[in-house]
Write an enzyme that holds these catalytic residues in place. Structure first.
Site, mmCIF file in Angstrom:
data_model
loop_
_atom_site.group_PDB
_atom_site.id
_atom_site.type_symbol
_atom_site.label_atom_id
_atom_site.label_comp_id
_atom_site.label_asym_id
_atom_site.label_seq_id
_atom_site.Cartn_x
_atom_site.Cartn_y
_atom_site.Cartn_z
ATOM 1 N N SER A 167 0.238 -62.644 -10.200
ATOM 2 C CA SER A 167 -1.181 -62.716 -9.857
ATOM 3 C C SER A 167 -1.387 -63.605 -8.648
ATOM 4 O O SER A 167 -0.680 -64.614 -8.478
ATOM 5 C CB SER A 167 -1.978 -63.286 -11.038
ATOM 6 N N TYR A 199 -2.690 -70.359 -17.044
ATOM 7 C CA TYR A 199 -2.446 -69.021 -16.511
ATOM 8 C C TYR A 199 -1.967 -69.100 -15.061
ATOM 9 O O TYR A 199 -0.967 -68.463 -14.694
ATOM 10 C CB TYR A 199 -3.717 -68.182 -16.603
#
Length: 232
Positions: free
Chosen positions: A133, A156
């Site tokens: 990501s 994350y």
């Protein structure tokens, strides 16, 4: 025929990747820890379901053994399974929460890659795609013009930075396998509360591109739907 194994493929980006690759002629194996959703997704996509909990060594080993027995090899491994973890103020984060996120998002990719390497090495053109990501990019998360800069998701983001670095290290160490990371971008899925501006199909563009490139396309790259990007 290209045989592709995808973790976390029961919904969202994983399921759409499975659908698109199946439409392109891949034999797709849907990996998911949710047996009911995984079986439903596989049936809808004319794929095969293999129960796979990437946070469990025994589950991953059993999945690889099942694929070895049924398909005998794979050509593409897509490490897609991931969890978001806590968002917002990190003042009360716990070690248990951190271990949980890294166990799925990073260590899970290690488990699955190790278990499936023998099957990949039976392919004439083995490929690994790690779904990372832009949230793990220092540059993007500090750029006020980017949506990545507006989100506070400590575990994350850290896990995706780790996964991208893991990708580059594997690419250097395993030159016989093409290993790259994909940045799906901000996509409307359950993962984001359907808040992203991209459709789930747009969010899988980079993953599908990396899974279908020709031999010699390059390894150790970080790619979005708009092209190769720097992740630092």
């Amino acid at each position: 025929m290209t045989i592709t194994f995808i973790t976390g493929a029961n919904k969202g980006l994983g399921r759409e990747t499975a659908r698109r690759l199946s439409d392109l002629g891949h034999t797709v194996i849907v990996g998911a820890r949710d047996v009911e959703r995984g079986a439903e997704a596989a049936a809808a996509l004319a794929a095969r379901f293999v129960a796979t909990d990437v946070s469990d060594d025994a589950s991953v080993a059993a999945a690889a053994a099942g694929v070895a027995e049924h398909e005998g090899a794979i050509d593409v491994l897509i490490n897609n399974a991931g969890i978001p973890g806590p968002v917002g103020d990190p003042s009360n984060l716990t070690g248990t929460e951190a271990l949980g996120v890294f166990d799925v998002n990073v260590i899970g990719a290690v488990r699955v890659t190790t278990a499936f390497l023998p099957l990949l090495r039976r392919s004439p053109d083995p490929v690994i795609v790690n779904v990372s990501s832009g949230m793990g990019s220092l540059a993007l998360t500090h750029d006020p013009s980017r949506p990545e800069s507006e989100v506070i998701a400590p575990l994350y983001t850290a896990s995706k930075a780790a996964l991208t670095m893991l990708t580059t290290q594997y690419a250097k160490a395993l030159p016989d396998i093409r290993i790259n990371a994909a940045d799906p971008g901000y996509t409307a899925t359950d993962f984001t509360g359907h808040s992203g501006p991209q459709t789930v199909t747009e969010g899988t563009d980079a993953i599908v591109r990396l899974a279908t490139e020709k031999p010699g396309a390059g390894s150790g790259r970080f790619v979005s739907r708009h092209g190769e990007i720097a992740w630092s």
